[in-house]
Write an enzyme that holds these catalytic residues in place. Structure first.
Site, short mmCIF file in Angstrom:
data_model
loop_
_atom_site.label_atom_id
_atom_site.label_comp_id
_atom_site.label_asym_id
_atom_site.label_seq_id
_atom_site.Cartn_x
_atom_site.Cartn_y
_atom_site.Cartn_z
N GLU A 88 0.79 -1.23 0.00
CA GLU A 88 0.00 0.00 0.00
C GLU A 88 0.83 1.29 0.00
O GLU A 88 0.42 2.28 -0.59
CB GLU A 88 -0.93 0.02 1.23
CG GLU A 88 -2.04 -1.00 1.21
CD GLU A 88 -3.14 -0.65 0.23
OE1 GLU A 88 -3.08 0.42 -0.42
OE2 GLU A 88 -4.08 -1.46 0.09
N SER A 348 -29.41 -25.45 53.41
CA SER A 348 -28.56 -25.77 54.57
C SER A 348 -27.14 -25.26 54.44
O SER A 348 -26.29 -25.60 55.27
CB SER A 348 -28.53 -27.29 54.78
OG SER A 348 -29.80 -27.79 55.09
#
Length: 689
Positions: A88, A348
């Site tokens: 690029e 419990s």
């Protein structure tokens, strides 16, 4: 198109380039660039939830639904960067935003072709186009690109401009940036890419819809191979590597974005929607294993039964894994509900803390005898889960069997408010409903707690009674623990929950755990811990409806064991701290041998008991016949000397013998009492005649 028109377009491009050079020092041009530099705002990126090592757990899209994640050069494969710049903008590090050589080449190509062949755009100009959402193929747009590119170069460093490209480059659909592209195309971060993957990511932004491999695989492959050939020609790849990369298949579809610890991420992102990064204490590898396990386990459960899991390092308080539901998208199980945060009855599971408080306060010892028989506690008459009673047993055995009556009796002695206070010190937030003061029912699940709350409490017990702040977000602030039990009391509890049969001096084993089942079989719990980790498991329906047969021991314990197996090797529980009393029976101090009602029963066995005359007896003495007999009085048990009373008046004092006698004057009812040296008394009501 006529040749004149083609020449005109080409000439305009050349003219434009000339204007750039001519206006470079002009005041208007300077103001235009300065204005754009001042107006620059970094583009918004999606929030990221990351694990304890910085690995991505879950990203969030930006407001319009696009996937765009923060990225810089350190986040991508160096080979990709070399290929990108070679393809690029090979002079990226040298130009000031506009590559004059590339622009002249583009102008010449356009002039010869009669139309724009290439724009000569630098990476900076491409970033400018993405930032301003400018069209391609327009001279006006190209001019804006150049102005903005110059502004960017003035405002930002090259590394910052490259980072903008890595965030904004389009990859088709709603995917922007190198990281989002790599995650959706290859299912991984772009830190390590194959040559073929890197080449595809280089070329895709040139025409993201045309080259989309999930829609146009042939076009994508040809474009990728052009990049590979070019890289081989430039020496960035050797010929064999490029040939091998060309044989790589292009991805045939798009992957879903990562979504580990989805509920936690959603919760924290909703609380702070402007934060770009949320660092968690989660171990992503463990989280992935447990989420996969939860989905597999859920498939064996009848819908809509669901489950939730929490794993924490109790020494640091770090939550290492948290599964809010097996599948966040499962509507039948209401998967969107975070069940680690849901208020439920803990059944419990609070009994270990009750016993620990009793041990800490010297009310009981693991080998103390307690009474598991029907009882009334200020109008509260609890029952055992199985509706049976064990009678007098040790506190150790009572907790291991999860008997309700001894737990309620110890809670009565400890105080419900103290229990709630210790829970809050652990960081839990018990919900007492509309009650301002807690009652004894909280010991058997009569309050609301979350799975995270229970893990906080058990983490404190496991950590020698010191509860470190349980947290799922990373923090640099030093953590300060809160003591919820003494070291000795916490170790007694650990010894019991690990299944030890007696209080010994060594390690009690590998895993300590306690189960719980809420009223109506709505919730099944197991909380367990070894020498390092605490694991919390919940099963039930998200809507809180009963589930027949849902019991902690049968449903949740196997899940807990599976979770420990996926954590890794179990760490043995530590040995006891100094000050442990490893005795039982007569070796205990007298006040600890029997506690509560068991002690009362023991004392009752030493109290005096009138043997004769027995209560409600009718005794023939011949009263009214001229020669009445004496009434013999006999006592057993108790401590001499004894004092006898008849109708409240003493009739014999200081009697060392267990037998006395007294003659009534007339027939009728008498109340006979005896008091021993300890002040204990016994009475009987008789009729004499």
């Amino acid at each position: 198109m006529s040749r004149l028109r083609r020449l005109t377009e080409g000439g305009l491009l050349v003219l434009m380039l000339g204007l750039v050079a001519g206006l470079w020092s002009a005041a208007a041009f300077e103001q235009a660039v300065a204005r754009r530099a001042a107006a620059f705002r970094a583009p918004v990126v999606g929030a990221e939830v990351v694990d304890r090592e910085g690995l991505l757990l879950r990203p969030f899209p930006i407001a319009d639904g696009r996937w765009r994640l923060a990225a810089d050069a350190g986040d991508v494969d160096p080979r990709y960067l070399r290929m990108l710049l070679a393809w690029e903008d090979k002079r990226f590090t040298d130009h000031g935003g506009i590559d004059a050589v590339a622009m002249l080449r583009a102008a010449w190509q356009s002039l010869r072709a009669g139309h724009i062949v290439s724009g000569g755009s630098t990476l900076t100009m491409q970033v400018a186009r993405m930032l301003e959402d400018l069209p391609t193929g327009s001279f006006a747009a190209k001019w804006e690109q150049m102005l903005t590119a110059l502004a960017l170069e003035r405002r930002l460093s090259k590394a910052e401009i490259l980072s903008l490209y890595l965030r904004l480059a389009p990859y088709g659909g709603n995917v922007e940036g190198i990281r989002a592209a790599s995650l959706t195309l290859f299912g991984k971060e772009p830190r390590r890419l194959t040559a073929g993957e890197a080449a595809l990511l280089v070329v895709l932004p040139q025409s993201p819809e045309r080259y989309r491999p999930d829609r146009h695989p042939a076009e994508a492959e040809r474009a990728r191979n052009r990049v590979l050939s070019r890289m081989a020609g430039l020496g960035i790849l050797d010929a064999r590597e490029a040939a091998r990369a060309k044989r790589e298949p292009v991805p045939g579809g798009r992957s879903e974005m990562p979504m580990l610890a989805a509920h936690a991420g959603e919760r924290l992102h909703a609380a702070s929607p402007t934060r770009h990064r949320i660092d968690l204490t989660i171990d992503s590898a463990l989280q992935a294993r447990l989420e996969a396990y939860a989905r597999k386990k859920a498939a064996t459960l009848a819908k809509p039964v669901s489950l939730a899991l929490v794993v924490a390092d109790y020494a640091s308080g770090d939550i290492l894994a948290e599964v809010g539901s097996p599948d966040i998208f499962d509507r039948e199980r209401q998967g969107f509900v975070d069940l680690t945060q849901a208020l439920r009855s803990p059944g419990s599971t609070l009994k270990p803390l009750i016993y620990g408080l009793a041990f800490e306060r010297g009310i009981a010892h693991p080998e103390s005898l307690v009474d598991d028989s029907p009882g009334d506690f200020a109008g509260y008459t609890p029952q055992n889960f199985d509706r049976t009673f064990e009678g007098v047993i040790t506190a150790r055995r009572a907790l291991q069997l999860s008997r309700n009556l001894p737990a309620v009796e110890l809670l009565s002695a400890v105080g419900p408010s103290r229990l709630v206070h210790r829970m809050r010190r652990a960081g839990a937030r018990p919900d007492l409903g509309d009650r301002s003061l807690p009652g004894l029912a909280i010991g058997l699940g009569g309050l609301g707690l979350t799975l995270e709350d229970l893990v906080r409490i058990y983490a404190g017990i496991a950590n020698s009674g010191l509860a470190m702040p349980l947290h799922i977000e990373k923090s640099d602030a030093p953590a300060r623990g809160m003591r919820i039990l003494s070291e000795q009391a916490a170790w007694y509890v650990t010894s019991i929950l690990s299944g030890a049969t007696t209080t010994t001096k060594g390690s009690p084993g590998e895993i300590a755990h306690k189960t719980g089942t809420s009223y109506g079989y709505r919730d099944a719990w197991t909380i367990g811990y070894d020498g390092r980790h605490v694991v919390g498991v919940w099963l039930g329906r998200p809507d809180g409806a009963p589930v027949a047969g849902l019991v902690g021991q049968d449903s949740a314990v196997p899940v807990m064991k599976d979770v420990f197996a996926r954590i890794g090797p179990v760490t043995r529980l530590p040995g006891p701290p100094p000050g442990i009393l490893a005795s039982a029976g007569a070796g205990l101090p007298p006040p600890l041998r029997r506690v509560g009602r068991a002690a009362e029963q023991s004392r009752a066995g030493l109290r005096p008991e009138i043997v004769y005359p027995p209560n409600a007896a009718a005794v023939e003495l011949g009263l009214g016949e001229g020669a009445p007999s004496d009434l013999y009085l006999k006592v057993r048990n108790g401590q001499p000397p004894f004092t006898w009373y008849v109708d409240g008046l003493p009739v014999d004092r200081g009697e060392l013998r267990r037998q006395s006698q007294w003659r009534p004057r007339e027939p009728g009812f008498l109340t006979i009492s005896v008091v021993d040296a300890a002040g204990s008394a016994a009475s009987s009501r008789v009729f004499v005649k």
